[in-house]
Each structure stands twice: as C-alpha cells, then as structure tokens.
Design an enzyme around this catalytic site. Structure first.
Site, PDB file in Angstrom:
ATOM      1  N   GLY A  75       0.805  -1.068   0.034  1.00  0.00           N
ATOM      2  CA  GLY A  75       0.023   0.088  -0.056  1.00  0.00           C
ATOM      3  C   GLY A  75       0.993   1.403  -0.113  1.00  0.00           C
ATOM      4  O   GLY A  75       2.045   1.200  -0.425  1.00  0.00           O
ATOM      5  N   LEU A  76       0.252   2.384   0.315  1.00  0.00           N
ATOM      6  CA  LEU A  76       0.840   3.629   0.348  1.00  0.00           C
ATOM      7  C   LEU A  76       2.392   3.370   1.283  1.00  0.00           C
ATOM      8  O   LEU A  76       3.501   4.106   0.689  1.00  0.00           O
ATOM      9  CB  LEU A  76       0.130   4.791   0.913  1.00  0.00           C
ATOM     10  CG  LEU A  76      -0.662   5.580  -0.215  1.00  0.00           C
ATOM     11  CD1 LEU A  76      -1.376   6.546   0.775  1.00  0.00           C
ATOM     12  CD2 LEU A  76       0.276   6.093  -1.079  1.00  0.00           C
TER      13      LEU A  76
ATOM     14  N   GLY B  51       4.355   0.897   2.167  1.00  0.00           N
ATOM     15  CA  GLY B  51       5.075   0.006   1.503  1.00  0.00           C
ATOM     16  C   GLY B  51       5.714   0.410   0.519  1.00  0.00           C
ATOM     17  O   GLY B  51       6.959   0.293  -0.051  1.00  0.00           O
TER      18      GLY B  51
ATOM     19  N   HIS C 134     -15.740   4.980  11.863  1.00  0.00           N
ATOM     20  CA  HIS C 134     -15.980   6.403  10.703  1.00  0.00           C
ATOM     21  C   HIS C 134     -17.503   6.568  10.928  1.00  0.00           C
ATOM     22  O   HIS C 134     -18.223   5.860  10.828  1.00  0.00           O
ATOM     23  CB  HIS C 134     -15.540   6.114   9.226  1.00  0.00           C
ATOM     24  CG  HIS C 134     -15.600   7.234   8.521  1.00  0.00           C
ATOM     25  ND1 HIS C 134     -16.575   8.079   8.195  1.00  0.00           N
ATOM     26  CD2 HIS C 134     -14.170   7.755   7.877  1.00  0.00           C
ATOM     27  CE1 HIS C 134     -16.158   9.020   7.295  1.00  0.00           C
ATOM     28  NE2 HIS C 134     -14.931   8.889   7.125  1.00  0.00           N
TER      29      HIS C 134
ATOM     30  N   ARG D  49     -13.892  12.698  13.974  1.00  0.00           N
ATOM     31  CA  ARG D  49     -14.647  11.505  13.709  1.00  0.00           C
ATOM     32  C   ARG D  49     -15.202  10.744  14.783  1.00  0.00           C
ATOM     33  O   ARG D  49     -16.556  10.423  15.059  1.00  0.00           O
ATOM     34  CB  ARG D  49     -13.857  10.483  12.854  1.00  0.00           C
ATOM     35  CG  ARG D  49     -13.581  10.891  11.537  1.00  0.00           C
ATOM     36  CD  ARG D  49     -12.671  10.141  10.809  1.00  0.00           C
ATOM     37  NE  ARG D  49     -12.539  10.691   9.323  1.00  0.00           N
ATOM     38  CZ  ARG D  49     -11.549  10.257   8.540  1.00  0.00           C
ATOM     39  NH1 ARG D  49     -10.859   9.185   8.844  1.00  0.00           N
ATOM     40  NH2 ARG D  49     -11.493  10.679   7.314  1.00  0.00           N
TER      41      ARG D  49
END
Lengths: 643, 278, 269
Positions: free
Chosen positions: A16-17, A19, A241, A312
C-alpha cells in the site's frame, strides 16, 4: 530456500502507500527491495482512501495556519495520546510530500488559476486538505505504484505478489534477519533473507467483521509479528468512521469530504415547547418533503464552531446516540448525510467518486436524495509498537536515525497504519495518507542507514539453519491445521468474532461488556482448535489461508479487548460509559500488549506518552450541550457531561 | 512484417479508401446509370432506351481512358493487398456479439464478414466479367464492353432468355456482394477516422458516424439500383439499343447477329466505333 | 468476512451456477448452489456465503470456491469475473438486479482472456507487464524536495483525473474481440496491449514530465500489439466500470502515433 546473494537487501511486506513509499525511498538509497504483497500491489487497501491529504499550504499560511498548527490539530484531535516528536516531523514534511506527489503526476484538483485546490476537513477550521476528486488514496497510491514499477523495470525492486507473510525470522540475538512467506498459488512456504524488514501491512478492520476495510485487512501480519514478540500498542483505539453505507458484505465508506464540501448531517425531528428535540411523528417520511424546521442538524446545533466537521470520534458518538434516542431515520440505525441541496455539477466534479459509489450500491442518487449512513469500523490508530529518536528539543525526529519506526525487534520496522504512531486516540481525516507516505519517505532513510551501519553480519552470511528452522515451524503449523478435521466452521468463528468485537469494543464500551467479550474470544480460541478446513488442496487454497488468519485475528482481538478493559477512562475513540472522563494522571500512557505464548493472551502494561510541546488541554471542540435534555454523548465537555 | 507493422496497418487502412473506395464510388455511380440514365437528356433518346445508352457511353468513356491497364493492375494489386492483410488481421480477433450486443460490436463483426463476402464477390465479378472466365457464368455469357448492358444483364439472369434458377442465384449474389462492399466501405471510413486520429472525441466520432451513414446510404442506393437495374433489363432489347448506338440496323433476328458479332469482336476486336456520337 | 449474504429484507433463495476449475490445466466443471439472498446482496456476498457453506444442490460437500476480491467498493479492480455471460466487478453486481425473484439463476465464470489460476481467479500479470512495457510512470528525479510539479489547468486535470481512475480490472480486455488469451509470457511484448494500457499511455503523455517518454511509448504503440491492432468494436468503453473514455484515448493515441511516424519518416530518427 533463502537465496545467498552477497548484496544487502530489504524486505518490505505490504504494497500500500506506506510499503510503496518505503520501497521507493530505500531503493533510492541504493538498497534493493523485495516487496511482498498478498494482492497485486495496485489493489492494496490504500486505494479506498477518498477525501484527501493534509498539509499546510500558502493560502492557509496567509490566514494564520502553519505546520505547527497542523501538528497541534493532530495532537488535539488524537486527544494527546500521540507521541509528539514524530507528529511534529510529519507536519513539517507534509507540504514537501504534496510537492513530491505533484511532481509524480498525481492529478490534484486545480483552481481556475491552475493552483492545487483545497478543501475543508474534520478537526480544522482551515482549508488544508489537498485532494484528487474523491479517490485521493487511489491516485496517490497509483503514483507510487508507478514509481515502484519503474524501479522494478530497473531491477531495483523484486515484487512477490500473491505471497503472504507468515512470520519474521529472528536470530538468537532476537534481531530480524528475514521472513517466512507463502506463495498463495503453489502454497510453497519459503524463507527469505533480509538485512531489515519493513512491515507495512495496514489495519485490522476485519477483526470487527464488517468494516470499511478491504477483505485482506485482517491484521494477520501484524498479529504474527505480535505473536513472535513484537509489542502491540494502543490496540483499543479503533476509529469508527461516522459515515459509512451499511451493506451485506461490507460497510462502504462515505468520505469525510462529503461533510468537508458542505454536507449536513440531520435526522427528522420535532421541537417541543421547551425547544428540545424529539422524534419526528412520521419517521419514514420522504426526506425531501420534510421542512427545514423539522430537520434536526444535531452536529451544527451542538458544535457551532466546527458543525459537521467535528472529528470522527465525536461525530460517530453523536450519530450513535441520536439513534439510541430513537431519532434515527425510520426509527432505526441511520441518519441523513445531505448534499442534495448542492449543484450537481459541483458534486460530480469534487465528489464524483463517492457519489458514484452511493448510486451503484444503494441505487439512489445522492444529488437528489440525502444519503442514509451509519458509523462503521474504519482505522486502527493502534498497532505495532515502534520507537524513534527525537531531536534534543523534542521538535521532530533525528533524520535518518536507524531506530526511527523500528519495533522492539531489532531490524524489524513498522510503517503506516500497522504502527501506532501519529494519531493517538483518534485520527484526523486526511492524516492517514500523510502518515503512510511520511513513514515510507522519511523513515525509509532510517532503514537504509540501519542496513548500511549494520553491526550485525549481513543476512547473506547467516547460517541456513535459521531459515530452514523457521520454514519448518510454519510447515508444521500448516500440517497441524489441515489435520484438525473438526466440526467447527472457521467462517462462523470469524463472523462471531466480528459481531462480538463490534458490539463490545467500538463506539460505547463498558468494563462488564468487555469482560464478556474477552470470555467469548477465549471460547472462540478454544473452538478454533477444533476447526475443519474444507479444502486440502495444495494449489491456491484460499480456505487454508483464511483459516490461518482467523487464528491470528483472535489473538489481536484479545489484545484489543484487554487494552480497552484496563483503560478505565474515555479518550478519543475509546469511550467507556463507566468511565466517561479522560484521566491524564493514570492514562496519558500508551497501552502495550505483549503476547504470552503460554496463555495465548495479551499481558498489558502502560508506558508514558512523550508530550513535548503541547500540554494536554480539554478537548471540547466548543461543544454546546443540547437543549433536549438527553445525555451528552461524549466526555467532550467533562464539566457538563452529566447535564 | 513486425518491423513494418505500423506501415502495413496504415497502408491497409489507406488502400481501403484510395484507390479501392474511390473506385467503388465511381463504379457504382457509373453502373447506376442503368436506372437514372433514363433522365439523361444529353443523349439523343429517340427510339431507344436512354438507360442502356447512357451506360454504354460511360463504359466506352472508361475504356478510352489512357493507361487503363495500369489503373486496373493498380486496383487489383490494392484489392489483393487489402484482402490478404484484411483476412490476416480479421483472423487475429474473435467476435463476441453474443455476449456484448453493442451496435459498434455488431459492426466490428460485420466488417469482417462483409470483408470475406466482398472479397469473394469481387473475385467472381472480375474473373467472369473482366478476365472472361465464362465457365463460371450460368448461360456462359461473356461480357463485352461494346454490349455492356446486354451482356451484363444476360450474365445476371443466367442467359438471354428470362431468369434461370442459377441466374437468380447470381443476381442475389450480386445484391449481397454489393451490399457487403458498401457497408464495408462506409464503416471502414468511420473507423479509419479513429485509426488515424481524426475523430478523437465521442462527439466527433458520432458526427462522422452520421456522415458515413449518409455516404453509405447513398452508395447503397446506387449499388442496389445497379443490381436491380441490370437484373431487370431484357438483354435482347438492350442489344437492339447498343447495336443502334454502334450504327447497325437492329433486326428482329438481332439476337443471333449480335452473337456472331460478339464472336468477331473477340476474334480481332474489329468493330469500328462507328456508332459513337463523337 | 461476513457469513451473511443479505441484510434481511426481501429474503429469497437463488440458484448459483459456478464454473469450477481446480488448476490452470484442469478441466472446467459446473457446480450449483442454492444461496439465501436479500436486498443488498451482491455477487461477492453470495460467494462469501458459498465459501462458508460449500455444499452443492445435490448435497455434495465441495471445496470453497476460489475467487478474487478486495475493496468491495469498485476501486481496487480485484473481483472482475463473468456474471451471466458479461464481464464486470462482482462487488457492484447487485443480486436484486440479476435475480429479483426466488429461484432465479445466476451464472459465474472466470474471465476468458487470462489464464485461470483456480475457479474464478485468473492471472492478470500480462496487464501489469504491459504497463511496464508502456513506461507507465513519470520519470521524476527522485524523492528529494525539488518544489512543486508542473502547473495544470483545471480542464487538463479533469481529463487526466478520469484516466487516472483506471484500476487495471481488465473488463475492457475481456470484452475486446481483438484481445485474446496468451499464456506464453514471451509473447506479451507482441500481443495486443488493449484499451487500458493505451489509455494509460495517453495519461502519461499528457503530463509535462511524463511526456519525456512519449517517443518511447509511441514507438512501442506503433509496433505489433500497439494501437493499430484495435478493431474499433468499442466494447471497452461500454463495459468500463469507471466510465473512462477509452475510445477517445485510443483515437488520441492514434493521432499521436500518426504524427509521430510521419515526423519520424521525414526526420529519420
């Protein structure tokens, strides 16, 4: 069997971002990377991030915003639980990260003049969120995916896609020297050498059954590290969320950007003579027919300063409570998130991606109807414990210090959502993409330096026996699992785990309920020993790998529950109805879970939070108590909480 | 082949338009005079069928073009090139109109089938009417540019005496062949604009689509008019007209004479163009 | 993973026919399952249910079917398969649409243009390999701070943004009559790249820095498997779940390739 090349290598687990950013930065430092991922990296969960990425910018700066303000918001939003030096560094680097992504070709939305456009996001009164439609995570991740593909074409990165991480390989000194992984097609179990390992495997939403997470976000990789001796911190801090679309297979995220772009949250209601709100007499009425005076904009009324863009945890609890008070849409667990009053053209341009998701999965057009939403498990603030080297004045991190974001296991790093840094007790919207990329880019350098200055012998010189032994352990575990042939259905166990975790340990928790959940998880652990795996094939056996991960989800679930049980206070996302106040004296501390191999459960300790610059203060977001007389949802106004 | 991939692909596209497409337009325009020639007032139509006359004039005009053989060989070469590559390209794909019933997908498949059919038709058409492979013509008629309409009508009808069963088949084959080629050309014009990058946006592609439909419709009318026109023509009557154009006295037994004349024309191409108007 | 296939409304049972294949070289076979569904069920939730209850309609125990899935909200591109004969994402395939009534039948098959790994799971490596072939990246000078990227008009950004939402799902390739199964990896450099990859080439050619590799991309797209292999069936744009204007990308690249080759013919380089 592990290859014995003389060259030093780093293994990154997760594409992902975090990694991908790590792979880019580490190869740039001259060290080749082996990148492991369960899915083709382009399909990693980061694509689901929608709203944007925060950074101080020229416009906000001229309005009085600054990197320091961004830092302060993040600490305040996280209810002071985050260690401050890493957050400070992240806020400082954020504008440069945006510039870099811009150079990589991310199609950030533009103003008429061609500047990067900005939007408002939760927890801030300044526009400081950069965005690319409503699919910002997808765009950022693709940009990094492309850079990694470029590095791959140049021979600097070797991808192992469809490989699942099984365990870190630790030498006799306890240092990480590689990993054991499994090819999800051939089912081959194989050890790989590495001079350092970066875990970038994301969160554990699937432990809660339904969540906004992708199906591979089981937390199994983190759990396997935890069970191998890595500390797991702040597990009880799970972000729910506020706005998700309930569904049969998952809760689909409805981005905070919907509120940032002006979306209003309301429920049908009626004001009584005293001005207090009560349920609407016709709860099932067509929302478009309900006049404005019968719409209870509860966030705007209770938080005049922030309105719909409160953080949130607060929005989630208010929505949850409004439904508990019987004011949910149709009397059920649903509220309206309304954008239908805005021009269609603007919605399509700025929020097209999420408008489309709602249209496709619900079958109603959000440009016409208010959307029906309810909170859903979204993000793990907690994760693998990591250390860092702060600057002497605690303003930021020592750049390139080998210890930055290293776990308690030497040579084993944790980047992105899988670690417990930056977000404290509650993550601010649009800070996740930032923290993932920051970890990869800033702390990637630490990995390079660790490998370069390695006091250990290179991994290529480690005796083969260590790797053979690690392979053996995983091979035996698998054989044992396949041989169980019990009557328990592993899918049912995972579903029960999810239900229990969601009920006991999400929006509102109590000690009594958490204890029951701990007992239930113990029962599930016991039943897990008696599962049968319905597929014995040694080719692409998804049932087997799922069965493996369920065992690991049980271990993480236990750590989350026990942390929540002992944290007798309310802070950020962790709300204990039996301890509704924040208690800095006892709990301005990180929860540390360590796996006890004997009992297979977590033993919990607490560790001081590094405060640094910002002293803890009351976290109210300017709340005004509702006039309706119902109990305030949160601890956010300790003085008036009993009302 | 791989080295010149781009060149070959674009030549394939280009040859479909020039010369083949261009020729098709001219050819169908000429042939359709067999219907609209009736309105040709530039020909003295006293006592005979203006249609046959106009067509005969057109044919003669073409036959008098300089370097006709060179033009023909170029055309045959282009057709061969376009067809061989076309078949090679077409067989590299696999149609799926069953699952994906989009109009553009149907046209994709039709483009391939009309290509195959059109090629067979062109080969038959040239072989029988130009190269004189009369053994492929029911009734054995051999086309003569001196008796263009009558011999063509006879070739389509299976002989000089009314329709034979095989004649109907030939006429039908012509009808299908012409239809296929016109579609192939019009649709090819539309795709060529995308291939060359002329029409980029969906709107532009749509607009050009309307234009190609109009071109195709016009050509289709001309093509069908030609086939129907010739199939409906009585060869014997047409022969009378042609003979009178050549300055010969039509007789009641004109048919037999025409046949003998035909033979002599084949023998040495001795017929004077005495009947010509200019 | 949810074991429930529905949210509880409009409960009914549907018949699911599933094409099974144990491995790349195994013979495909069909199995049928009766699955309880309701409002909100989709093909993925149906597959999740079958995995938890792997018993065919004949009452035979079988293995849980293998399939790909990821985000379940149509942004990751994992779950592409052939649903009732047409390619699409399984997660957004709502059962209410396909099987509104009790007993309705649903057919699930793997994509046919990629080698089957097992059951519904296929190997789409060729797509990623072709992205590499197309230099689908912006060649930045590294991650050090070098200021902002090139400025861009909002119009250009909007065009690029849509192209950038391509999630490499492969729907356009499955539906393309010109894109055919190629199991030989050696041949991937000569076989048709398909709409997704052509569109990515356009995306990177539009970026100021990305365009420095434009010549390389256009030379690649002029060769075998390049843009001229497109047959203009335009199925790609009709099945694209992200509604990317793929045919416009193909035409735009057609124009670039034309200009590139003419320029090259006369300049000689």
């Amino acid at each position: 069997m592990a290859g014995a090349s003389q060259q030093q290598r780093v293994i990154v687990v997760g594409g992902g971002l975090a990694g991908l950013a790590a792979a880019v930065r580490i190869t740039e430092g001259g060290i080749p990377v082996d990148l492991f991922s369960i899915v083709p990296v382009k399909r990693s969960h980061s694509v689901c991030a929608q709203g944007g990425i925060n950074a101080c910018n020229d416009i906000a700066r001229q309005q009085g915003y600054s990197e320091h303000e961004h830092f302060d918001e993040t600490i305040y939003g996280g209810d002071f639980l985050a260690h401050q030096p890493p957050v400070y560094e992240m806020a400082q680097m954020a504008p440069r990260i945006i510039d870099l992504l811009d150079r990589m070709g991310v199609p950030f939305n533009r103003t008429a003049e061609g500047q990067r456009d900005l939007r408002l996001f939760g927890g801030s009164l300044y526009k400081r969120t950069h965005f690319s439609g409503a699919t910002t995570g997808q765009q950022l991740m693709y940009a990094l995916d492309e850079q990694v593909r470029r590095a791959e074409a140049a021979g600097k990165v070797h991808k192992y896609e469809h490989w699942e991480f099984l365990r870190p390989v630790l030498d006799e000194m306890g240092a990480c020297r590689g990993i054991v992984a499994q090819d999800l097609r051939t089912m081959q179990i194989r050890a790989f050498r590495a001079d350092a390992v970066v875990m970038a495997t994301g969160g554990c939403g699937l432990v809660f059954g339904q969540s906004t997470n992708s199906v591979m976000c089981t937390g199994a990789a983190a759990s396997r590290c935890y069970q191998a001796g890595v500390k797991y911190a702040n597990g009880e801090f799970i972000q729910v969320h506020p706005t998700a679309i309930p569904g049969a297979d998952k809760l689909r995220l409805m981005s905070e950007s919907a509120r940032g772009e002006g979306g209003r949250v309301w429920v049908p209601g009626k004001k009584d003579a005293s001005g207090a709100w009560g349920p609407h007499p016709q709860p099932g009425m067509d929302p478009r027919q309900i006049p404005d005076e019968d719409r209870y904009y509860f966030l705007e009324e209770r938080y005049p300063a922030y309105g719909n863009i409160v953080p949130r945890d607060i929005a989630t609890r208010e929505i949850f409570n409004v439904c508990l008070e019987g004011m949910g849409v149709g009397g059920g667990r649903m509220v309206y998130l309304d954008l239908s009053f805005k021009p269609r053209e603007e919605l399509e341009r700025k929020l097209g991606g999420i408008m489309e998701i709602y249209r496709k999965f619900v079958g109603e057009d959000p440009c016409e109807f208010p959307m029906k939403i309810f909170p859903g498990v979204h993000y793990s603030m907690g994760g693998l414990w990591t250390r860092y080297t702060p600057k002497s004045d605690l303003r930021g991190l020592e750049k390139g210090a080998p210890g930055n974001m290293m776990t308690n296991v030497e040579g084993l790093y944790a980047f992105g959502e899988v670690n417990y840094q930056y977000h404290g007790a509650n993550r601010l919207g649009a800070n996740a993409l930032l923290s993932c990329i920051f970890d990869g880019l800033f702390n990637g350098e630490s990995v390079v330096n660790y490998v370069r200055d390695n006091a250990h012998a290179p991994a290529s010189a480690v005796e083969q026996g260590l790797y053979a032994g690690a392979e053996q352990i995983e091979g035996d575990k698998e054989k044992d699992l396949l041989a169980r042939d019990g009557d328990q259905n592993v899918y049912e166990i995972s579903a029960e785990l999810g239900d229990e975790m969601t009920e006991a340990s999400t929006v509102i928790k109590t000690g009594e309920r958490l204890q029951r959940a701990i007992d239930k998880v113990a029962e599930l652990r016991d039943r897990y020993r008696r599962i049968g795996v319905a597929d014995a094939s040694m080719w692409t056996n998804q049932a087997l790998s799922f069965a493996k991960s369920v065992g690991d989800m049980i271990a993480i679930g236990d750590a989350i529950l026990r942390g929540g049980m002992l944290r007798e206070e309310s802070r950020g996302s962790h709300y204990r109805a039996d301890h509704p106040e924040r208690n800095d004296e006892r709990f301005l501390k990180s929860t540390i879970a360590e796996f006890d191999p004997q009992s297979k459960t977590a033993s919990i300790t607490f560790e001081d939070v590094e405060v640094g610059m910002v002293e803890p203060r009351k976290r109210t977001y300017g709340k005004i108590e509702p006039a309706s007389g119902q109990k305030a949802g949160a601890k956010t106004e300790p003085a008036g909480a009993s009302n | 082949m791989e080295r010149h991939h781009f060149l070959l692909r674009r030549l394939h596209s280009l040859t479909g338009i020039v010369p083949i497409g261009l020729f098709l337009v001219m050819h169908l325009t000429t042939n359709s005079t067999i219907l609209w020639g009736a309105f040709n007032t530039r020909i003295d139509g006293e006592g005979f069928d203006r249609r046959v006359g106009t067509f005969q004039k057109e044919v003669e005009f073409i036959n008098e073009l300089p370097l006709l053989l060179l033009i023909e060989i170029t055309l045959w070469g282009a057709i061969a090139f376009h067809s061989v590559l076309g078949v090679y390209y077409a067989t590299s794909g696999k149609g799926n109109t069953g699952a994906y019933r989009y109009q553009s997908n149907l046209r994709y498949s039709l483009q391939r089938w009309t290509g195959y059919l059109g090629f067979l038709f062109i080969v038959y058409h040239i072989a029988t009417l130009r190269w004189g492979w009369s053994f492929l013509v029911p009734g054995g008629t051999e086309w003569s540019h001196h008796f263009a309409a009558s011999t063509l009508a006879a070739a389509l009808r299976g002989g000089d005496e009314g329709f034979t069963a095989l004649g109907v088949a030939v006429s039908l084959f012509y009808f299908l062949g012409v239809t296929a080629l016109v579609f192939h050309f019009a649709n090819g014009l539309w795709t060529a604009a995308i291939t060359w990058g002329l029409t980029v946006t969906v709107t532009a592609q749509k607009r050009w689509g309307y234009a190609c439909t109009a071109i195709g419709a016009g050509l289709m009318v001309a093509g069908w008019a030609s086939v129907v026109g010739f199939a409906a023509l009585d060869p014997a009557e047409a022969r009378q007209v042609e003979m009178s154009l050549h300055g010969e006295v039509p007789t009641d037994g004109g048919e037999a004479e025409a046949r003998s004349m035909d033979v002599s024309s084949r023998g040495g191409d001795t017929i004077e163009h005495s009947g010509g108007q200019h | 993973m949810a074991a429930e296939a529905s949210t509880g409304m409009n409960e009914r049972v549907i018949r699911v026919r599933l094409k099974r294949q144990d491995g790349p070289d195994a013979r495909p076979r069909w199995e049928s399952f009766d699955v309880p569904v309701g409002t909100g069920s989709n093909v993925t939730s149906v597959l999740q249910w079958i995995c938890a209850h792997p018993v065919t309609v004949e009452g035979k125990n079988t293995t849980p079917p293998v399939y790909d899935s990821g985000c379940l909200e149509e942004v990751c591109g994992s779950c592409t398969m052939v649903v009732n004969g047409r390619v699409r994402q399984a997660c957004s395939a709502l059962i209410d649409h396909y099987c509104p009534k009790d007993g309705d039948e649903l057919t699930l098959e793997p994509m046919t243009k990629f080698p089957v790994v097992r059951d519904l799971s296929v190997d789409r490596s060729r797509l990623f390999s072709n992205l590499e072939r197309m230099r689908a990246w912006v060649p930045v000078d590294g991650t050090y701070d070098l200021g902002a990227g090139p400025e861009e008009t909002p119009e250009a950004q909007q065009t690029r943004y849509v192209l950038s939402t391509c999630m490499s799902c492969g729907c356009c390739l499955e539906a393309c009559p010109q894109y055919t199964l190629e199991t030989d990896e050696e041949a991937w450099d000569r076989a048709f790249v398909g709409a997704a990859v052509i569109s990515q080439a356009r995306y990177f050619n539009m970026h100021e820095t990305g365009s420095s590799l434009k010549k390389v991309r256009l030379t690649e797209l002029s060769g075998p498997g390049g843009v001229s292999d497109c047959g203009n069936a335009q199925n790609c744009v009709n099945v694209c779940p992200k509604e990317i204007p793929l045919t416009e990308s193909i035409a735009a690249i057609g124009r670039q390739v034309t200009a590139h080759n003419i320029r090259q013919f006369f300049s000689g380089d």
